[in-house]
Enzyme design. Structure first.
Site, PDB file in Angstrom:
ATOM      1  CD  GLU A  95      -3.967  -5.768   3.666  1.00  0.00           C
ATOM      2  OE1 GLU A  95      -4.796  -4.917   4.091  1.00  0.00           O
ATOM      3  OE2 GLU A  95      -2.744  -5.644   3.812  1.00  0.00           O
TER       4      GLU A  95
ATOM      5  CD  GLU B 254      -3.050  -1.066   2.205  1.00  0.00           C
ATOM      6  OE1 GLU B 254      -4.019  -1.829   2.107  1.00  0.00           O
ATOM      7  OE2 GLU B 254      -2.918  -0.244   3.150  1.00  0.00           O
TER       8      GLU B 254
END
Length: 433
Positions: A346, A161
């Site tokens: 995720e 991320e």
């Protein structure tokens, strides 16, 4: 729900959120400093977390008991190099060595993320992700870990991320180091991708395969059909989504964002785009929610303000929008990644779970997972080369700035006793095959 036999079902965690920095010889990270300075609820930190450093065998047994094919974990950089630059420490490498072997012994594929936000404090003191030297030290660290573990890993992700590493942490100030500065954010937005590129090259030089990166994406909807609101949503999409994937797949930044960030970018950034855009073996998508955007009336970049939407929400106030997962998988495949294998790395839901009668009834989370898995498989049926899905997360854990107030786990953790209690969402995955 029918899950294809060749579709990987996994579960994910991150080192700082579960291991406990009190255990083993681990150096300080900027998350320790951020928490101590009041950046988290009640100054809570990862000192103990889920004590996974001591309970890793029990946690691997949970993964096996849940019938998961794969485990996505991260390595704590300060556990390998306390200051981010020294020779790798045997104790830290030994821990992950036994973790990988333990996963394989249980028939679980180990998928490793090399950076999930725990930057050594010594590097943060020298500018952190605003300093390009950090990217060079990161490449060295990648080589150290790969040299020890790489022969047994199913995949390696350089960075988790980058939007959170850069924008959330340097412009919005919500994560370590807690800055609110456009110039700092612009440098970090580029340098974290440069670190990925150098790290991926270092891994490739060691003969590693299955190298990728994990991007988080958030669906940006305009509050109204007004041009100003659509522009605000497009700018959010550019910062959050297009900046990273266009650099990685096209070797260029989106022009509508670059015009605002370029004055603050590192000198010579253009010469580093080829390193950033080198070929990958796969790409990961972390997806949770959508957001609603309206023009803020300031005329100042990034122009927008977020509004509360009408959809059902998690305990963190995030709207539940499974359609966005299918949208991004199809968009990535169509516009950017082509036939590159994709993973949902995720996906999950925060709730304020409590143990009752020896279990946890989290039916709302079960519905969330069912709907998002269906969206992911619909994208696969539409031709997206989607290879697998990782639920976030195995355990309730230290949820960054939210401390221990929010619970994402399939397994409830009593933070006083470290007792693990599987939830109904755990049973859901356990019975999918």
């Amino acid at each position: 729900m029918k899950i294809p036999q060749d579709f990987v079902l996994g579960v994910a965690t991150a080192a700082y959120q579960i291991e406990g920095t009190r255990f083993g010889d681990v150096g300080p990270s900027h998350w320790d400093s951020f928490a101590a300075q009041g950046g988290t609820i009640g100054r809570q930190n990862g000192d103990v977390a889920c004590a996974h450093y001591e309970k890793w065998l029990e946690d691997l047994d949970l993964i096996a008991h849940g019938n998961f094919d794969a485990y996505r974990f991260s390595v704590a950089w300060p556990r390998i190099q306390r200051d981010g630059r020294e020779a790798p420490r045997a104790e830290g490498l030994d821990f992950y060595d036994q973790l990988v072997d333990g996963a394989l012994a249980r028939g679980i594929e180990p998928h490793c993320t090399l950076y999930h936000w725990d930057l050594p404090q010594a590097l943060a003191d020298k500018g952190g992700w605003e300093n390009q030297d950090t990217a060079k030290y990161f490449a060295d660290y990648c080589a150290h870990v790969s040299d020890r573990l790489g022969d047994r890993l199913a995949s390696v992700a350089t960075v988790n991320e980058p939007w959170c590493v850069a924008w959330l942490s340097h412009f919005l100030g919500h994560h370590a180091p807690g800055k609110r500065d456009l110039s700092a954010a612009a440098k970090a937005m580029h340098n974290i991708l440069y670190a990925h590129g150098l790290g991926a090259a270092a891994l490739r030089d060691l003969g590693r395969k299955d190298i990728g990166i994990v991007l988080n994406m958030e669906y940006a909807a305009p509050a109204t059909d007004r041009e100003a609101d659509r522009h605000a949503a497009a700018i959010f999409d550019g910062i959050y989504n297009r900046w990273f994937i266009e650099a990685l797949t096209k070797g260029a930044y989106p022009s509508d964002i670059l015009e605002h960030l370029e004055p603050h970018m590192p000198v010579g950034w253009q010469d580093q785009m080829q390193t950033i855009a080198q070929p990958l073996d796969w790409m990961g998508l972390n997806y949770y929610t959508r957001s609603i955007h309206a023009d803020d009336g300031t005329g100042i970049f990034p122009f927008g303000q977020t509004q509360i939407g009408p959809l059902p929400k998690t305990s963190m106030g995030w709207e539940v929008y499974p359609e966005g997962l299918q949208y991004f998988l199809e968009r990535m495949h169509r516009d950017y990644t082509g036939n590159l294998p994709l993973y949902v790395t995720e996906n999950g839901m925060a709730l304020h779970d409590k143990v009752a009668d020896g279990g946890v009834d989290d039916a709302q989370r079960v519905g969330y997972f069912r709907d998002h898995l269906a969206a992911a498989l619909a994208a696969r049926d539409a031709g997206v080369p989607l290879k697998g899905y990782f639920a976030w997360s195995l355990l309730d854990n230290f949820e960054w700035a939210f401390g221990y107030s929010e619970r994402f786990g399939l397994v409830h953790v009593d933070y006083d006793t470290q007792t693990r209690t599987p939830k109904e969402s755990f049973r859901f995955f356990q019975n999918l095959r």
